[in-house]
Design an enzyme around this catalytic site. Structure first.
Site, PDB file in Angstrom:
ATOM      1  N   HIS A  40       9.918 -29.823  19.105  1.00  0.00           N
ATOM      2  CA  HIS A  40      10.380 -28.562  19.712  1.00  0.00           C
ATOM      3  C   HIS A  40      11.864 -28.321  19.401  1.00  0.00           C
ATOM      4  O   HIS A  40      12.271 -27.196  19.089  1.00  0.00           O
ATOM      5  CB  HIS A  40      10.212 -28.600  21.237  1.00  0.00           C
ATOM      6  N   LYS A  64      -2.983 -25.457  31.933  1.00  0.00           N
ATOM      7  CA  LYS A  64      -3.209 -26.878  31.664  1.00  0.00           C
ATOM      8  C   LYS A  64      -2.447 -27.690  32.695  1.00  0.00           C
ATOM      9  O   LYS A  64      -1.459 -27.213  33.257  1.00  0.00           O
ATOM     10  CB  LYS A  64      -2.821 -27.250  30.231  1.00  0.00           C
ATOM     11  N   ARG A 113       1.798 -27.466  13.417  1.00  0.00           N
ATOM     12  CA  ARG A 113       1.739 -28.864  12.972  1.00  0.00           C
ATOM     13  C   ARG A 113       0.670 -29.047  11.923  1.00  0.00           C
ATOM     14  O   ARG A 113       0.917 -29.516  10.838  1.00  0.00           O
ATOM     15  CB  ARG A 113       1.425 -29.786  14.159  1.00  0.00           C
ATOM     16  N   SER A 151       3.257 -32.985  23.205  1.00  0.00           N
ATOM     17  CA  SER A 151       3.652 -33.364  24.564  1.00  0.00           C
ATOM     18  C   SER A 151       2.542 -34.173  25.234  1.00  0.00           C
ATOM     19  O   SER A 151       2.818 -35.148  25.942  1.00  0.00           O
ATOM     20  CB  SER A 151       3.971 -32.126  25.399  1.00  0.00           C
TER      21      SER A 151
HETATM   22  P1  ADP Z   1       1.875 -24.279  24.151  1.00  0.00           P
HETATM   23  O1  ADP Z   1       1.202 -24.652  25.418  1.00  0.00           O
HETATM   24  O2  ADP Z   1       2.387 -22.880  24.113  1.00  0.00           O
HETATM   25  O3  ADP Z   1       1.153 -24.652  22.892  1.00  0.00           O
HETATM   26  P2  ADP Z   1       3.675 -26.455  23.635  1.00  0.00           P
HETATM   27  O4  ADP Z   1       4.765 -26.876  24.535  1.00  0.00           O
HETATM   28  O5  ADP Z   1       2.603 -27.440  23.383  1.00  0.00           O
HETATM   29  O6  ADP Z   1       3.204 -25.104  24.255  1.00  0.00           O
HETATM   30  O7  ADP Z   1       4.263 -26.009  22.238  1.00  0.00           O
HETATM   31  C1  ADP Z   1       5.179 -24.961  22.140  1.00  0.00           C
HETATM   32  C2  ADP Z   1       5.333 -24.580  20.692  1.00  0.00           C
HETATM   33  O8  ADP Z   1       5.862 -25.684  19.957  1.00  0.00           O
HETATM   34  C3  ADP Z   1       4.038 -24.204  19.987  1.00  0.00           C
HETATM   35  O9  ADP Z   1       4.312 -23.187  19.054  1.00  0.00           O
HETATM   36  C4  ADP Z   1       3.642 -25.470  19.277  1.00  0.00           C
HETATM   37  O10 ADP Z   1       2.833 -25.221  18.152  1.00  0.00           O
HETATM   38  C5  ADP Z   1       5.020 -25.975  18.872  1.00  0.00           C
HETATM   39  N1  ADP Z   1       4.996 -27.416  18.629  1.00  0.00           N
HETATM   40  C6  ADP Z   1       4.449 -28.372  19.396  1.00  0.00           C
HETATM   41  N2  ADP Z   1       4.602 -29.585  18.839  1.00  0.00           N
HETATM   42  C7  ADP Z   1       5.272 -29.396  17.670  1.00  0.00           C
HETATM   43  C8  ADP Z   1       5.740 -30.262  16.620  1.00  0.00           C
HETATM   44  N3  ADP Z   1       5.513 -31.586  16.663  1.00  0.00           N
HETATM   45  N4  ADP Z   1       6.388 -29.703  15.586  1.00  0.00           N
HETATM   46  C9  ADP Z   1       6.594 -28.366  15.549  1.00  0.00           C
HETATM   47  N5  ADP Z   1       6.164 -27.500  16.485  1.00  0.00           N
HETATM   48  C10 ADP Z   1       5.529 -28.000  17.550  1.00  0.00           C
END
Ligand code: ADP
Length: 184
Positions: A40, A64, A113, A151
């Site tokens: 992130h 979630k 990803r 996460s």
């Molecule tokens: P959401 O519930 O909106 O998917 P996340 O917190 O899981 O929220 O992710 C927020 C954003 O960060 C999303 O666009 C996700 O694809 C991106 N993201 C999550 N992990 C990674 C990573 N390892 N590298 C790049 N982008 C990521």
């Protein structure tokens, strides 16, 4: 006329939210961020180089289960990007496109990803475009070293006591350790 010349009929371009060249370019990077990890932070840093202002928008009540409260998720992200001057971190609820409108953003930023992310992101982007035509969604590929970070996986290994170096910033590792110590 040369045989190579082509007679283009220019169709008027549909106006976008980016048409005023003097306007500040504001992007919203929405997500759950439960908690923020290096993937992130990397996307935020790279987006901050492309836009005048990046607003990290932390969703209040995603569909979630959460480990961290909204305030905790905001604080953890804020602490992680405090050295980037054109980034702010705020909470929001409701429609992302509506939040982006209120903040005057011309784009949403999302990280990708793997191909497994694509299906959901494609659907979401198409819906957002329907709700708010002209609001662009910019996809940024993860940096290779963070491609395996999520996460949920980080929370899973943290709950089992795994070392978190290289996955999350030290203050996030401390917060995760405290959460799971309290639950044990
Ligand atoms: P959401 O519930 O909106 O998917 P996340 O917190 O899981 O929220 O992710 C927020 C954003 O960060 C999303 O666009 C996700 O694809 C991106 N993201 C999550 N992990 C990674 C990573 N390892 N590298 C790049 N982008 C990521």
């Amino acid at each position: 006329m040369s045989v190579f010349s082509v007679n283009f009929t220019m169709r008027p371009r549909r106006p976008t939210l980016n048409d005023d060249p003097s306007a500040r370019r504001i992007a919203v990077y929405p997500g759950t961020f439960d908690p923020v990890h290096y993937g992130h932070v990397d996307i935020t840093r790279r987006a901050a180089q492309l836009f005048d202002e990046v607003i990290v928008a932390v969703l209040d009540l995603p569909r979630k289960p959460l480990v961290f409260s909204l305030e905790e998720r905001i604080q953890l992200f804020r602490q992680g990007v405090q050295s980037i001057p054109n980034v702010s971190v705020v909470g929001y609820s409701g429609l992302t496109v509506e939040f982006a409108r209120q903040r005057g953003a011309s784009a949403l930023v999302r990280g990708l990803r793997a191909t497994s992310d694509f299906e959901y992101e494609y659907q979401m982007t198409t819906m957002n475009r329907h709700l708010r035509p002209g609001l662009e969604t910019i996809f940024m590929m993860t940096s290779l070293q963070y491609a395996y970070l999520s996460s949920s996986l980080i929370k899973e290994v943290a709950s089992l006591g795994a070392p978190l170096e290289g996955l999350v910033q030290p203050h996030v590792a401390a917060a995760l350790a405290a959460k799971y110590a309290r639950r044990a």
